[in-house]
Design an enzyme around this catalytic site. Sequence first.
Site, PDB file in Angstrom:
ATOM      1  N   ASP A  19      32.064 -21.940  54.579  1.00 32.67           N
ATOM      2  CA  ASP A  19      30.876 -22.290  53.794  1.00 32.67           C
ATOM      3  C   ASP A  19      30.517 -21.211  52.782  1.00 32.67           C
ATOM      4  O   ASP A  19      29.394 -21.169  52.274  1.00 32.67           O
ATOM      5  CB  ASP A  19      29.672 -22.523  54.715  1.00 32.67           C
ATOM      6  CG  ASP A  19      29.657 -23.927  55.311  1.00 32.67           C
ATOM      7  OD1 ASP A  19      30.536 -24.727  54.947  1.00 32.67           O
ATOM      8  OD2 ASP A  19      28.777 -24.216  56.137  1.00 32.67           O
TER       9      ASP A  19
ATOM     10  N   ASP B  90      33.458 -17.385  66.369  1.00 30.27           N
ATOM     11  CA  ASP B  90      32.807 -16.888  65.165  1.00 30.27           C
ATOM     12  C   ASP B  90      33.766 -15.971  64.416  1.00 30.27           C
ATOM     13  O   ASP B  90      34.769 -15.501  64.968  1.00 30.27           O
ATOM     14  CB  ASP B  90      31.522 -16.148  65.511  1.00 30.27           C
ATOM     15  CG  ASP B  90      30.376 -17.108  65.834  1.00 30.27           C
ATOM     16  OD1 ASP B  90      30.549 -18.321  65.610  1.00 30.27           O
ATOM     17  OD2 ASP B  90      29.315 -16.639  66.297  1.00 30.27           O
TER      18      ASP B  90
ATOM     19  N   ASP C 190      33.953 -12.962  63.568  1.00 28.82           N
ATOM     20  CA  ASP C 190      34.268 -11.603  63.995  1.00 28.82           C
ATOM     21  C   ASP C 190      34.910 -11.553  65.375  1.00 28.82           C
ATOM     22  O   ASP C 190      35.093 -10.467  65.931  1.00 28.82           O
ATOM     23  CB  ASP C 190      33.006 -10.734  63.973  1.00 28.82           C
ATOM     24  CG  ASP C 190      31.922 -11.279  64.882  1.00 28.82           C
ATOM     25  OD1 ASP C 190      31.704 -12.503  64.860  1.00 28.82           O
ATOM     26  OD2 ASP C 190      31.290 -10.489  65.610  1.00 28.82           O
TER      27      ASP C 190
ATOM     28  N   ASP D 259      23.876 -23.934  69.561  1.00 28.98           N
ATOM     29  CA  ASP D 259      24.724 -23.799  70.742  1.00 28.98           C
ATOM     30  C   ASP D 259      23.946 -24.077  72.024  1.00 28.98           C
ATOM     31  O   ASP D 259      24.397 -24.823  72.907  1.00 28.98           O
ATOM     32  CB  ASP D 259      25.348 -22.405  70.790  1.00 28.98           C
ATOM     33  CG  ASP D 259      24.345 -21.301  70.457  1.00 28.98           C
ATOM     34  OD1 ASP D 259      23.138 -21.597  70.362  1.00 28.98           O
ATOM     35  OD2 ASP D 259      24.770 -20.146  70.290  1.00 28.98           O
TER      36      ASP D 259
END
Length: 527
Positions: A131, A190, A192, A284
């Site tokens: 995004d 994610d 990282d 989540d």
Amino acid sequence: MRHIVFRDPDVNEIYDATRSLSNLWESIRVPIIAPILRVAVYICIVMSAMLFIERVYMAIVITFVHFFGKKRYTKYQLDSIKEDLDRNKNYPTVLVQIPMFNEKEVYKLSIGAVCGLSWPSDRLIVQVLDDSTNEALRAMVELECRKWIKKGVNVKYETRNNRNGYKAGALRDGLKKDYVEDCNFVVIFDADFQPQEDFLWRTIPYLLENPELGLVQARWKFVNADECMMTRLQQMSLDYHFSVEQEVGSSTCSFFGFNGTAGVWRIRAINDAGGWKDRTTVEDMDLAVRAGLKGWKFLFVGDLEVKNELPSTFKAYRYQQHRWSCGPANLFRKMFVEILTCERVSLYKKWHVIYAFFFVRKIIAHWVTFFFYCVVIPATILVPEVHLPRPLAIYLPACITILNAITTIRSLPLLVFWILFENVMSLHRSKAAIIGLVEANRVNEWIVTEKLGNMMKQKFSANTARRPRSRIRERIYILELVIGMCLLHCAVYNMFYGNNHFYIYLLLQAVAFFVVGLGCVGTVVPN
């Protein structure tokens, strides 16, 4: 004439104003302030007792789990399941989603780690959901994806023209792609996060042999925990979350909050729960609660760790904690009636979700830390008519603190610093929880946590290695400085007029607020 005293008019005015304020305080302290403060003390003591009982309950459960070897994931015969899978060659198709937004420093790390997962290549789809608003960065991410496609990995690079729904919107749109129809499970990392090569082999088999399982969650391992004092203190809090809260939830009622990453979902469970929703900033947790109410069970695998990065700048940490505190409170408001009236789960599970999971851990824990230790206790110093029970004000919090910190043995020498820093952060968490409950301004604020990747490990030239100049307005936090001044005033007052030694704690806490308020925590990122 000898008895006539001439005073400076300005000094006289100041004297009269000070005397008027003193008289006003004396007139309202006993009839108005004292009763209100007394009620506040009782409320805070009740909240402390609730938090203490919850901590003791989890300590008893986790002690039983460790002593008798009753971790829930150990009851499954994982090796035999993997052998059977290898023998029959009936591998399920797995989708791995990597949502990202302007992740310049870490996108290569995450894509490389995911593309290196051990799983049959014709049964693995890597979906990069980008995004990013930076067109140059988009081109770099796409180039990285093409590099792995040439190596034989099935990578799908997906972009959107908007950020509708933020992360939840990206994940939801990703599941709508035609090539996802044949997938049984979806793994989320994610940008990282860097999973181990055998991550899928240590998670997917649980879901294959246990159709009631909807989620398998792995633990986080922090690669930059030793980067600065702030990351060490974060590690202490998060280690308790994973070692105790997640393990207790998994071992008792098979419910805990999905951490948003490093987890494997059964796609049927996601669809059964209504899919991803963007009504709060904790999509989540929202999905996990709805799936839990549908009867799906969750499994936490505590010995499977996935490397990731802690926010090391205070600005990034503040934004993260606002989202993590505001979102659960807002979700609690939206789902309270739904949880209460749900007929598919047991009364115990409903009690666990409403009281323990949401009310005590996500709301009471923040409120009691800030209002009791940073507001009510200092206020009692200025109102001696209000009695503060020392056992409840000192020993009860000490027990709660020890139960929280004992999971990170190597960080116990930092216990005092951790207490003071957590009290400072409780200011923002309490404010965020109130915003979430009343749906005030910033309730849906979503700011992606800044990651530094390997930037801080690189060797800078002599010019860039010097401490960078930064704007004062970006480093000064007025609210922390105001609270620090109030605590310092109470400490000085207690030192001269009090009959206890609360001023020691108040001075330390005031210093902590000043240190944070002046921006002297976290990593300084070179310009």
